[in-house]
Design an enzyme around this catalytic site. Structure first.
Site, short mmCIF file in Angstrom:
data_model
loop_
_atom_site.label_atom_id
_atom_site.label_comp_id
_atom_site.label_asym_id
_atom_site.label_seq_id
_atom_site.Cartn_x
_atom_site.Cartn_y
_atom_site.Cartn_z
N TYR A 1 -26.09 -68.93 44.66
CA TYR A 1 -26.42 -69.39 43.32
C TYR A 1 -26.69 -70.89 43.40
CZ TYR A 1 -24.76 -65.06 41.07
OH TYR A 1 -24.60 -63.76 40.67
N ARG B 1 -21.81 -51.56 41.90
CA ARG B 1 -20.78 -50.76 41.23
C ARG B 1 -20.32 -49.58 42.08
NH1 ARG B 1 -24.19 -52.18 37.02
NH2 ARG B 1 -23.20 -53.34 35.31
N SER C 1 -34.46 -56.06 41.51
CA SER C 1 -33.14 -56.01 40.89
C SER C 1 -33.18 -56.63 39.51
CB SER C 1 -32.14 -56.77 41.77
OG SER C 1 -30.87 -56.85 41.16
N HIS D 1 -30.07 -57.36 38.18
CA HIS D 1 -28.68 -57.80 38.17
C HIS D 1 -27.77 -56.72 37.58
CE1 HIS D 1 -26.75 -61.82 39.00
NE2 HIS D 1 -25.70 -61.13 38.58
N GLY E 1 -28.54 -49.16 40.24
CA GLY E 1 -28.56 -47.81 39.71
C GLY E 1 -28.18 -46.73 40.71
#
Length: 383
Positions: free
Chosen positions: A132, A334, A277, A279, A312
């Site tokens: 970042y 995730r 992506s 995010h 996803g």
């Protein structure tokens, strides 16, 4: 439910929800605004079907691929995510060790809870660092220099977080980094004594990449969305990205590409790969899913750059669909963070084994022996 009963991402999710205080679970689980993009990221895979070929005599399959010069034994890797020691005290080291076992890539975040130097404890597996760009340029450049010294293989620049998304679940639960107890959240923490014991007695929570430069996030409590808005450089542009890539001088990936225009610009600047992506649906709600953009971007730049589908992914068949459209690999957060929360390193290894088996089984059922045999002709799209 026990770890041994987790056969898919949703079962890991249920166990993670049981193990974690509410604010921390919803930080992993949530997205921006109405979470339309969050749900669309996975639902997008349902609008197309796999078309198998049979009687192909497939006994063994080769799942290996190469991304930005890194050889992977599995076409799925563990995307860099923040704050992992909040989810389980083993944190990023557990994830890295699991990645090593399966011969795939592990990513450490700028907001990670182990140091860049700790990556030296995980030899013989490819490693990436996710950058970042901060308003304080000293923060940014010292992280790059530390990556050079630690022999990190790939630098990943995240470009979709100039401001924080509107993560309403975090507002509702009061989630911050570091944890800030409120009357609203205290009961949930008290009802998870095992998590609380580990948080209070294991290694002190910190953000080592930022230590000595930034108090926010480790000493001053903020939501992640507020951290992005307050601390990250909103003036970052393509010239800034090129300067970072030139300074780095090694394989360089841009994460957060969603348009053909930006994909072409990444090729022009000499990036090694792009990660399509949004995010994880945590930034711009209402945006397209990565899978919905994949074919368009592949048509434009697929012969010129490695393309990674990020977001996803919950099943091995999702990976097969992305590979059929030309992606070199997939990644996500995730699907393995639920497993980390559910069982530490053992949980991540089980999630990886599940995905490995699903991909292997799916390839055999599709009648392909290597992932480069998967083609768009293997898919049919429904209206």
């Amino acid at each position: 439910m026990r770890l041994s009963q987790c056969y898919n991402t949703q079962q890991f999710r249920k166990l993670a929800k049981k193990q974690l205080p509410s604010a921390i679970f919803h930080y992993i689980d949530g997205g921006a605004d109405d979470e339309k993009t969050l749900s669309r990221n996975t639902a997008a895979f349902d609008r197309c079907d796999l078309v198998p070929n049979v009687l192909t005599g497939i006994d063994q399959v080769d799942m290996s691929t190469e991304i930005a010069g890194q050889k992977l034994q599995l076409p799925l890797f563990l995307s860099p995510t923040a704050l992992q020691r909040l989810f389980h005290y083993e944190g990023e080291l557990a994830v890295a060790k699991a990645a090593k076992k399966f011969g795939t890539l592990f990513g450490l975040s700028s907001l990670g809870t182990i140091s860049i130097e700790s990556l030296g404890d995980i030899p013989d597996t490819p490693k990436m660092f996710q950058l970042y760009v901060h308003k304080d340029q000293a923060v940014t450049w010292q992280m790059i220099d530390r990556c050079q010294s630690a022999n990190v293989d790939v630098l990943v620049l995240t470009v979709d977080a100039a401001v924080g998304g509107n993560r309403e679940r975090d507002i509702k639960t009061g989630f911050t980094s570091p944890i800030r107890l409120t009357p609203k959240s205290a009961l949930s923490f008290a009802l998870h004594p095992k998590w609380l014991f580990n948080y209070l007695t294991k290694q002190t929570f910190e953000l080592p990449q930022l230590s000595g430069y930034v108090d926010e996030g480790s000493k001053v409590a903020l939501t992640i969305a507020d951290y992005f808005t307050k601390m990250l450089d909103q003036s970052m542009d393509w010239q800034s990205a090129e300067e970072i890539a030139d300074y780095w001088g090694k394989p360089f990936i841009i994460k957060g590409i969603m348009s053909v225009k930006d994909a072409k610009r990444a090729v022009k600047m000499g990036a090694s790969a792009i990660m399509i992506s949004n995010h994880g649906g945590r930034q711009l709600d209402g945006s397209r899913s990565p899978f919905d953009q994949l074919a368009e971007i592949m048509d434009a730049v697929g012969n010129d750059i490695d393309v990674i589908l990020d977001g996803g992914i919950q099943r091995g068949t999702h990976v097969l669909k992305a590979l059929s459209l030309g992606a070199k690999a997939c990644s996500g957060g995730r699907w393995y963070l639920y497993a980390l929360a559910a069982g530490g390193q053992a949980g991540v290894e089980r999630a990886l084994q599940n995905m490995h088996d699903e991909i292997e089984r799916g390839m055999k059922l599709m009648g392909v022996s290597a992932i480069n045999e998967l083609k768009p002709s293997n898919l049919r799209f429904r209206e």
